[in-house]
Scaffold this active site. Structure first.
Site, PDB file in Angstrom:
ATOM      1  N   THR A 195     -26.631  63.462 -48.161  1.00 32.82           N
ATOM      2  CA  THR A 195     -26.476  64.498 -47.145  1.00 32.82           C
ATOM      3  C   THR A 195     -27.437  65.659 -47.359  1.00 32.82           C
ATOM      4  O   THR A 195     -27.854  65.930 -48.480  1.00 32.82           O
ATOM      5  CB  THR A 195     -25.014  65.006 -47.096  1.00 32.82           C
ATOM      6  OG1 THR A 195     -24.913  66.009 -46.079  1.00 32.82           O
ATOM      7  CG2 THR A 195     -24.560  65.602 -48.414  1.00 32.82           C
ATOM      8  N   ARG A 196     -27.784  66.324 -46.232  1.00 30.84           N
ATOM      9  CA  ARG A 196     -28.599  67.543 -46.292  1.00 30.84           C
ATOM     10  C   ARG A 196     -27.933  68.652 -45.479  1.00 30.84           C
ATOM     11  O   ARG A 196     -28.540  69.654 -45.159  1.00 30.84           O
ATOM     12  CB  ARG A 196     -30.017  67.289 -45.768  1.00 30.84           C
ATOM     13  CG  ARG A 196     -30.119  66.440 -44.525  1.00 30.84           C
ATOM     14  CD  ARG A 196     -31.516  66.454 -43.955  1.00 30.84           C
ATOM     15  NE  ARG A 196     -31.609  67.454 -42.932  1.00 30.84           N
ATOM     16  CZ  ARG A 196     -31.392  67.241 -41.629  1.00 30.84           C
ATOM     17  NH1 ARG A 196     -31.096  66.042 -41.169  1.00 30.84           N
ATOM     18  NH2 ARG A 196     -31.491  68.223 -40.767  1.00 30.84           N
ATOM     19  N   HIS A 200     -18.033  68.953 -43.442  1.00 29.39           N
ATOM     20  CA  HIS A 200     -16.813  69.440 -42.798  1.00 29.39           C
ATOM     21  C   HIS A 200     -15.748  68.345 -42.907  1.00 29.39           C
ATOM     22  O   HIS A 200     -15.963  67.326 -43.551  1.00 29.39           O
ATOM     23  CB  HIS A 200     -17.118  69.831 -41.350  1.00 29.39           C
ATOM     24  CG  HIS A 200     -18.199  70.871 -41.262  1.00 29.39           C
ATOM     25  ND1 HIS A 200     -18.032  72.155 -41.748  1.00 29.39           N
ATOM     26  CD2 HIS A 200     -19.483  70.811 -40.834  1.00 29.39           C
ATOM     27  CE1 HIS A 200     -19.154  72.837 -41.588  1.00 29.39           C
ATOM     28  NE2 HIS A 200     -20.055  72.044 -41.037  1.00 29.39           N
ATOM     29  N   HIS A 203     -16.680  64.668 -42.269  1.00 29.06           N
ATOM     30  CA  HIS A 203     -17.445  64.025 -43.341  1.00 29.06           C
ATOM     31  C   HIS A 203     -16.522  63.620 -44.491  1.00 29.06           C
ATOM     32  O   HIS A 203     -16.687  62.568 -45.105  1.00 29.06           O
ATOM     33  CB  HIS A 203     -18.515  64.971 -43.906  1.00 29.06           C
ATOM     34  CG  HIS A 203     -19.471  65.458 -42.871  1.00 29.06           C
ATOM     35  ND1 HIS A 203     -19.365  66.704 -42.305  1.00 29.06           N
ATOM     36  CD2 HIS A 203     -20.541  64.871 -42.302  1.00 29.06           C
ATOM     37  CE1 HIS A 203     -20.330  66.862 -41.438  1.00 29.06           C
ATOM     38  NE2 HIS A 203     -21.064  65.775 -41.409  1.00 29.06           N
ATOM     39  N   ARG A 289     -25.680  56.919 -38.217  1.00 32.44           N
ATOM     40  CA  ARG A 289     -26.451  56.931 -36.985  1.00 32.44           C
ATOM     41  C   ARG A 289     -27.601  57.908 -37.217  1.00 32.44           C
ATOM     42  O   ARG A 289     -27.401  58.982 -37.776  1.00 32.44           O
ATOM     43  CB  ARG A 289     -25.497  57.463 -35.898  1.00 32.44           C
ATOM     44  CG  ARG A 289     -25.961  57.262 -34.513  1.00 32.44           C
ATOM     45  CD  ARG A 289     -24.926  57.852 -33.551  1.00 32.44           C
ATOM     46  NE  ARG A 289     -25.414  57.749 -32.184  1.00 32.44           N
ATOM     47  CZ  ARG A 289     -26.272  58.592 -31.656  1.00 32.44           C
ATOM     48  NH1 ARG A 289     -26.711  59.632 -32.351  1.00 32.44           N
ATOM     49  NH2 ARG A 289     -26.708  58.425 -30.421  1.00 32.44           N
TER      50      ARG A 289
END
Ligand code: PPS
Length: 572
Positions: A195-196, A200, A203, A289
């Site tokens: 992740t970058r 929340h 996730h 996605r």
């Protein structure tokens, strides 16, 4: 216990501690290359085995095959060119076979490289093949054409020491440190989440589900090297991740920070990310996605299809050596008060589905609006609000410009006092005379000196703005180009309010409060603005104030009203 292959140590490029000490002394005499920030990230992962099986920066033959076929010259899968770009002048000083020292930005030698290859790449081809288009709207293509040097050097690297990090030290792990950690905890199946962005609730739900589905433990593996320009800084993100970490069942989940410089290369990047996570001992990897998507191209279209990354990953999964876990698009179902995978909701017509986009989240932060508890954790929202306060709590700059004696200083002083009366943010006045005394005492009034003076004011104001204060500047600032440059510098951090104090030159000369106009007319002061030096009237200032027959108090009040309408101060 039998050693699982994903947890056995992998090769690093570091020499032993004793050899490193010796090599460091010897390397001091070598020609040095000062690594750029992205090259430091690349070198870090080369040396610690994150880019295993690479043994250094790519040779020309490896580069060609990686660009064309996603493979090294020997056929091994590798999708991303890891190259040492340098400028032509430096490249010309190097002989093939020569060792060079690779230094960080403070001059510390991190490693050495034996230069076996030197070539001038066809960057347009690299852009087309690796990133899908030769379009500068792609951050990595922009880097390729506008930051990277013209020449590439390739060759094996010898690691001397890891790049030094002063932040979140305990959260950074090399592949072998993570492998050892997993061994110690008895974790055999590990699903990694790349992740970058801040995490929340959605996730947290999707990662937890992914781990359950794969019957694996979870590794939150965020990138803290370089991400997409404009992303939330990693300091804020890591504090957010730490808050989310507490929300998983105890001992199921861990977090480690990855010093990767992302390229935003979508499908190729997903494959690369998979290889890197396999090197870190993970067995599963969540691919979403539009994984590592760079945003829109210059025609406003997506660079890659939404599932291109998943498709490419699936094709090479066996060679990558890590299993892909589909990213489920999680949405909140109000009636059931829970997150559910969007494609598993069968009664969509009868339920209310809630979602907040990234754009909407930024708007809510900017305007200080509610961010509901169903969307994020209060600790995460607190961190984000801290970092992105609403406009009424951000720093800003009020920049007065006008002729000498136009009333800039008087209005600026009145404004300062009025803002201090409310007391919510610190206020600094950078008046022309104050600055000339304290910051620019050696400067005169040539164009060059005036520019330098205004740029210094701009720099100080930008620092004040960045740190949440109010800067009030009141120089003549006669040149539009310089004022524009200052505006751009400040607007990176907060609002810029240009106020033209539009007193005419005739009126200023009539007032001649300091007696300078008289001296200028007599030629005793040269290059005097409005008399013997130009003044570019601002084209579109936020506000223009007249001072003839108007009280100072009223002028300052007009500025306050403007600041209010810009959302920078609360309505009085
Ligand atoms: S600039 O052009 O923005 O760098 O000028 P600034 O720093 O605001 O300084 C302007 C004050 O310096 C005095 N002064 C002159 N002004 C204009 N031209 C010349 N040649 C000049 N020489 C001295 C003048 O008092 C200005 O004061 P203010 O506060 O503007 O009345």
């Amino acid at each position: 216990m039998t050693m699982l292959s994903n947890l056995a140590p992998i090769p690093e490029l570091y020499v032993s501690y004793e050899s490193a000490q010796k090599l460091k002394v010897e390397a001091a005499d070598l020609t040095s290359w000062d690594l750029k920030p992205r090259q430091i990230c690349d070198l870090d992962l080369l040396m610690n085995g994150g880019f295993n099986p690479l043994k250094g920066f790519l040779s020309e033959a490896d580069y060609d095959n990686v660009v064309e076929n996603m493979r090294l010259a020997d056929g091994t899968l590798w999708p991303m060119p890891i190259t040492l770009d340098v400028d032509e002048d430096f490249a010309a000083t190097i002989e093939l076979g020569q060792d060079i020292a690779l230094r960080d930005q403070e001059g510390v030698i991190l490693g050495t490289m034996t230069v076996t290859d030197r070539w001038t790449p066809d960057k347009a081809r690299e852009a087309e093949k690796v990133f899908g288009a030769d379009d500068d709207a792609h951050p990595a293509v922009n880097y390729l054409h506008n930051v990277a040097g013209k020449v590439y050097l390739g060759g094996p690297v010898t690691g001397i020491q890891q790049p030094v990090h002063y932040d979140f030290k305990a959260r950074r792990d090399t592949p072998n440190e993570l492998r050892a950690y997993f061994r110690k905890l008895g974790w055999r199946r590990i699903v990694a989440f790349q992740t970058r962005n801040p995490l929340h609730r959605a996730h947290q739900e999707l990662t937890f589900r992914a781990a359950k589905e794969a019957q694996a433990n979870l590794l939150i593996h965020p990138v803290v090297g370089m991400t997409k320009p404009g992303d939330v800084d990693h300091f804020t993100r890591v504090r957010c991740y730490e808050a989310v970490l507490d929300k998983y069942p105890a001992s199921t989940t861990s977090m480690s920070l990855l010093n990767l410089a992302m390229r935003m290369a979508g499908p190729r990047e997903a494959v690369w990310h998979g290889l890197i996570r396999a090197n870190h001992g993970c067995t599963h990897f969540i691919v979403g996605r539009d994984h590592a998507g760079p945003g829109k191209n210059s025609a406003g279209e997506d660079f890659y299809g939404p599932y291109d990354a998943q498709d490419l990953f699936r094709k090479y999964q066996d060679e990558i050596g890590i299993e892909m876990v589909d990213f489920k698009h999680m949405v909140y179902v109000q009636e059931r008060a829970q997150y559910e995978p969007n494609d598993e909701i069968l009664d969509k017509d009868n339920v209310t589905i809630l979602n907040i986009s990234g754009t909407e989240l930024r708007r809510r932060l900017r305007e200080g609006l509610e961010i509901p508890e169903w969307f994020s954790f209060s600790e995460v929202v607190k961190e984000l609000r801290n970092r992105f306060p609403p406009r009424s709590q951000q720093g800003f700059t009020v920049f007065f410009t006008g002729f000498s004696g136009s009333g800039k200083s008087t209005i600026a002083n009145a404004l300062m006092v009025k803002l201090m009366e409310t007391g919510d943010r610190p206020v600094t006045l950078l008046d022309g005379d104050i600055v000339r005394k304290n910051l620019s005492s050696e400067l005169g009034f040539s164009k060059e000196h005036r520019d330098l003076n205004i740029r210094r004011i701009g720099y100080v104001a930008s620092e004040i703005t960045k740190n949440g204060g109010i800067a009030i500047c009141a120089p003549i600032a006669p040149y539009a180009t310089t004022r524009r440059a200052v505006r751009e510098e400040i607007e990176q951090f907060g609002a810029f309010c240009e106020v033209h104090v539009a007193t005419t030159i005739e009126e200023c000369e009539r007032r001649d409060r300091k007696g300078l106009y008289k001296l200028a007319r007599e030629g005793k002061i040269k290059e005097f603005t409005g008399i013997s030096d130009p003044y570019d009237v601002p084209d579109s200032p936020e506000l223009s104030v007249e001072t003839e027959n108007v009280e100072v108090d009223h002028c300052a009040h007009q500025v306050l009203l403007k600041l209010e309408s810009m959302g920078l101060i609360a309505a009085s």
